[in-house]
Design a protein around this motif. Structure first.
Motif, PDB file in Angstrom:
ATOM      1  N   LEU A  83      43.238  39.826  32.929  1.00 27.93           N
ATOM      2  CA  LEU A  83      44.005  40.980  33.385  1.00 27.93           C
ATOM      3  C   LEU A  83      43.133  42.230  33.478  1.00 27.93           C
ATOM      4  O   LEU A  83      43.273  43.036  34.408  1.00 27.93           O
ATOM      5  CB  LEU A  83      45.182  41.228  32.444  1.00 27.93           C
ATOM      6  CG  LEU A  83      46.287  40.160  32.445  1.00 27.93           C
ATOM      7  CD1 LEU A  83      47.363  40.521  31.430  1.00 27.93           C
ATOM      8  CD2 LEU A  83      46.892  40.005  33.831  1.00 27.93           C
ATOM      9  N   GLY A  84      42.221  42.401  32.511  1.00 30.26           N
ATOM     10  CA  GLY A  84      41.322  43.544  32.570  1.00 30.26           C
ATOM     11  C   GLY A  84      40.411  43.488  33.783  1.00 30.26           C
ATOM     12  O   GLY A  84      40.185  44.506  34.456  1.00 30.26           O
ATOM     13  N   LEU A  85      39.875  42.293  34.070  1.00 31.54           N
ATOM     14  CA  LEU A  85      39.017  42.138  35.249  1.00 31.54           C
ATOM     15  C   LEU A  85      39.794  42.403  36.524  1.00 31.54           C
ATOM     16  O   LEU A  85      39.304  43.096  37.431  1.00 31.54           O
ATOM     17  CB  LEU A  85      38.428  40.723  35.265  1.00 31.54           C
ATOM     18  CG  LEU A  85      37.524  40.378  36.451  1.00 31.54           C
ATOM     19  CD1 LEU A  85      36.308  41.288  36.468  1.00 31.54           C
ATOM     20  CD2 LEU A  85      37.113  38.911  36.386  1.00 31.54           C
ATOM     21  N   LEU A  86      41.028  41.881  36.591  1.00 35.31           N
ATOM     22  CA  LEU A  86      41.847  42.110  37.778  1.00 35.31           C
ATOM     23  C   LEU A  86      42.164  43.590  37.950  1.00 35.31           C
ATOM     24  O   LEU A  86      42.082  44.134  39.060  1.00 35.31           O
ATOM     25  CB  LEU A  86      43.143  41.299  37.669  1.00 35.31           C
ATOM     26  CG  LEU A  86      44.148  41.459  38.815  1.00 35.31           C
ATOM     27  CD1 LEU A  86      43.534  41.005  40.135  1.00 35.31           C
ATOM     28  CD2 LEU A  86      45.425  40.682  38.515  1.00 35.31           C
ATOM     29  N   GLY A  87      42.530  44.260  36.842  1.00 33.94           N
ATOM     30  CA  GLY A  87      42.816  45.690  36.935  1.00 33.94           C
ATOM     31  C   GLY A  87      41.602  46.497  37.354  1.00 33.94           C
ATOM     32  O   GLY A  87      41.708  47.435  38.163  1.00 33.94           O
ATOM     33  N   GLY A  88      40.423  46.145  36.833  1.00 37.81           N
ATOM     34  CA  GLY A  88      39.218  46.849  37.229  1.00 37.81           C
ATOM     35  C   GLY A  88      38.886  46.674  38.692  1.00 37.81           C
ATOM     36  O   GLY A  88      38.506  47.631  39.388  1.00 37.81           O
ATOM     37  N   PHE A  92      38.852  49.601  41.535  1.00 35.78           N
ATOM     38  CA  PHE A  92      37.668  49.839  42.366  1.00 35.78           C
ATOM     39  C   PHE A  92      38.017  49.774  43.846  1.00 35.78           C
ATOM     40  O   PHE A  92      37.558  50.603  44.646  1.00 35.78           O
ATOM     41  CB  PHE A  92      36.599  48.813  42.016  1.00 35.78           C
ATOM     42  CG  PHE A  92      35.374  48.888  42.886  1.00 35.78           C
ATOM     43  CD1 PHE A  92      34.466  49.929  42.736  1.00 35.78           C
ATOM     44  CD2 PHE A  92      35.135  47.924  43.844  1.00 35.78           C
ATOM     45  CE1 PHE A  92      33.337  50.003  43.533  1.00 35.78           C
ATOM     46  CE2 PHE A  92      34.011  47.986  44.652  1.00 35.78           C
ATOM     47  CZ  PHE A  92      33.106  49.030  44.491  1.00 35.78           C
ATOM     48  N   VAL A  93      38.850  48.795  44.224  1.00 36.45           N
ATOM     49  CA  VAL A  93      39.230  48.650  45.633  1.00 36.45           C
ATOM     50  C   VAL A  93      40.044  49.852  46.103  1.00 36.45           C
ATOM     51  O   VAL A  93      39.823  50.398  47.190  1.00 36.45           O
ATOM     52  CB  VAL A  93      40.014  47.332  45.836  1.00 36.45           C
ATOM     53  CG1 VAL A  93      40.637  47.288  47.224  1.00 36.45           C
ATOM     54  CG2 VAL A  93      39.096  46.139  45.628  1.00 36.45           C
ATOM     55  N   VAL A  94      40.988  50.292  45.258  1.00 34.08           N
ATOM     56  CA  VAL A  94      41.824  51.438  45.643  1.00 34.08           C
ATOM     57  C   VAL A  94      40.979  52.701  45.775  1.00 34.08           C
ATOM     58  O   VAL A  94      41.143  53.480  46.734  1.00 34.08           O
ATOM     59  CB  VAL A  94      42.951  51.637  44.607  1.00 34.08           C
ATOM     60  CG1 VAL A  94      43.683  52.941  44.855  1.00 34.08           C
ATOM     61  CG2 VAL A  94      43.931  50.466  44.670  1.00 34.08           C
ATOM     62  N   MET A  95      40.061  52.929  44.845  1.00 37.47           N
ATOM     63  CA  MET A  95      39.209  54.107  44.917  1.00 37.47           C
ATOM     64  C   MET A  95      38.314  54.067  46.154  1.00 37.47           C
ATOM     65  O   MET A  95      38.107  55.093  46.830  1.00 37.47           O
ATOM     66  CB  MET A  95      38.352  54.214  43.653  1.00 37.47           C
ATOM     67  CG  MET A  95      39.151  54.470  42.380  1.00 37.47           C
ATOM     68  SD  MET A  95      40.126  56.006  42.463  1.00 37.47           S
ATOM     69  CE  MET A  95      38.801  57.206  42.561  1.00 37.47           C
ATOM     70  N   ALA A  96      37.790  52.884  46.467  1.00 42.05           N
ATOM     71  CA  ALA A  96      36.970  52.759  47.672  1.00 42.05           C
ATOM     72  C   ALA A  96      37.793  53.015  48.925  1.00 42.05           C
ATOM     73  O   ALA A  96      37.324  53.631  49.884  1.00 42.05           O
ATOM     74  CB  ALA A  96      36.334  51.369  47.722  1.00 42.05           C
ATOM     75  N   PHE A  97      39.044  52.552  48.902  1.00 39.17           N
ATOM     76  CA  PHE A  97      39.916  52.792  50.053  1.00 39.17           C
ATOM     77  C   PHE A  97      40.205  54.286  50.211  1.00 39.17           C
ATOM     78  O   PHE A  97      40.155  54.817  51.322  1.00 39.17           O
ATOM     79  CB  PHE A  97      41.213  52.003  49.872  1.00 39.17           C
ATOM     80  CG  PHE A  97      42.195  52.196  50.994  1.00 39.17           C
ATOM     81  CD1 PHE A  97      42.055  51.502  52.184  1.00 39.17           C
ATOM     82  CD2 PHE A  97      43.261  53.068  50.861  1.00 39.17           C
ATOM     83  CE1 PHE A  97      42.956  51.677  53.215  1.00 39.17           C
ATOM     84  CE2 PHE A  97      44.171  53.260  51.889  1.00 39.17           C
ATOM     85  CZ  PHE A  97      44.015  52.550  53.065  1.00 39.17           C
ATOM     86  N   VAL A  98      40.497  54.962  49.091  1.00 36.55           N
ATOM     87  CA  VAL A  98      40.790  56.392  49.150  1.00 36.55           C
ATOM     88  C   VAL A  98      39.573  57.175  49.632  1.00 36.55           C
ATOM     89  O   VAL A  98      39.684  58.109  50.439  1.00 36.55           O
ATOM     90  CB  VAL A  98      41.257  56.894  47.767  1.00 36.55           C
ATOM     91  CG1 VAL A  98      41.375  58.419  47.748  1.00 36.55           C
ATOM     92  CG2 VAL A  98      42.599  56.264  47.398  1.00 36.55           C
TER      93      VAL A  98
END
Length: 398
Positions: A83-88, A92-98
């Motif tokens: 779960l921690g790996l998935l959340g990380g 990261f994907v959301v921040m890169a998208f933003v």
């Protein structure tokens, strides 16, 4: 001499009628099962997701248990770590998208300006008044549907709570599947008659092994697809390379449709941001990766145990999409792999006297050619197997 009433009906019609009403019963039963599953979708989908994740994470739990780690500690470590790996990764994907949206927006505005200039100065010769009228119509359409958009936003907010509850249910189920999956399977086997319990146990273990093999192989293929396509997008300088690679990774779990959606989004972004040449290069990269996946990765990783015909995959995904939407398309092929392996195990003479503890991920052996003196053609009573099978020897009770 009295004439039997059955003799007045052609044999072909009698057989067709017998097959017809049996088919109607099967279809009716499947319809009822589908309705029940649809009603309980908020429970069935999280449990199905937990099964897929359990098949993916079970090797890590077994490895820790094999190194003298208590099973409860191993389960907690794997679940929390996963779960921690998935959340990380999602963060990261959301921040890169933003971070990439402003650049993409600027390039989109530039592309729209280029398109407007081509429409006004190019061969179409559309006047500015016509373009202005089209813009006003678009704004009016958005204003007229503002209430629908607001209602949709409220519905999305209400669905967010249900999604959180389903995620918690999936995590809760995952913990128990990893910690006591063998005990849960033994409890389910109690509902099976004792004379065929061992046979069903072997077939069920074959199906679960096929599910585990399919899930792990699909995860590896998804990682390779995402990395290869993401590197290609980054080299070309396409905006949102990381989010697009993540979309390709998620799409790999839905055969056919996922590849089309993820690859189409990458090509569209490249077209908007850099023009048709870059879009064609991205399309070539995606086609090359898909060829590598279909001809090298899947045959090598999946093997013969869960190999499915491409037509069966396409039809399963299409049927799952029609019946259950995205969730149906996601679970259609794993379900088909489980049924394929389990049914083949039930039909395999080699699995008839196999100990359930000896079941591995190998392919159940098909019955070979008939031995001399054994007629494998069906007779009038419908017996299609060797004498031992026809006599009802379906397995050894344990």
């Amino acid at each position: 001499m009295a004439i039997d009433e059955r003799d007045r009906v052609p044999r072909t019609l009698r057989v067709a009628a017998a097959l017809g009403w049996r088919a109607l019963v099967v279809v009716a039963a499947l319809f009822v099962v589908g309705q029940v599953l649809g009603t309980l979708a908020s429970v069935v989908v999280p449990v199905a997701v937990a099964l897929l994740l359990a098949a993916l994470l079970d090797p890590a739990v077994r490895w820790l248990v094999g190194h003298r780690v208590p099973r409860s500690v191993a389960t907690a470590t794997v679940v929390v770590g996963g779960l921690g790996l998935l959340g990380g990764v999602l963060t990261f994907v959301v921040m890169a998208f933003v971070d990439g949206v402003p650049e993409l927006t600027a390039q989109l505005v530039e592309g729209i300006d280029t398109l407007v200039a081509w429409l006004t100065d190019g061969p179409l010769r559309i006047s500015e008044q016509q373009l202005g009228a089209a813009q006003q119509d678009l704004l009016r359409l958005i204003g007229d549907n503002q209430g629908v958009l607001t209602t949709g936003a409220l519905t999305t907010a209400a669905a967010l709570g249900e999604t959180v509850a389903e995620i918690l249910l999936a995590v809760f189920t995952l913990v128990f599947l990893l910690h006591d999956g063998v005990g849960i399977w033994g409890f389910l086997l109690r509902a099976v008659p004792s004379d065929v319990r061992t046979r069903v146990d072997v077939a069920g273990r074959r199906g679960l092994a096929a599910l585990a093999g399919y899930t792990r192989a699909t995860a590896v293929v998804a990682v390779v697809d995402a990395v290869a396509i993401g590197i290609g997008l980054a080299v070309l300088g396409v905006p949102l390379a990381v989010p697009l690679a993540a979309l390709v990774f998620l799409g790999a779990f839905v055969p056919i449709i996922g590849a089309v959606v993820g690859g189409g989004a990458a090509v569209l972004v490249a077209l908007v941001a850099q023009g048709p040449v870059s879009a064609l290069i991205v399309l070539a990269i995606i086609v090359a990766v898909m060829q590598l996946e279909g001809h090298v990765l899947q045959p090598l990783l999946l093997g013969r145990a869960v190999r499915l015909h491409p037509l069966a995959v396409v039809l399963a995904v299409a049927a799952g999409l029609v019946v259950g939407g995205i969730a149906g398309a996601l679970f259609a092929v794993p379900l088909l792999a489980v049924l394929n392996s389990g049914i083949r195990s039930l039909r395999s003479p080699a699995d008839e006297h196999l100990d359930p503890a000896d079941v591995d991920g190998s392919e159940p052996q098909e019955s070979g050619p008939p031995e001399p003196g054994h007629d494998r053609h069906p007779d009038v009573d419908g017996d299609t197997g060797p004498p031992a099978v026809a006599a009802g020897s379906t397995g050894t009770a344990r």
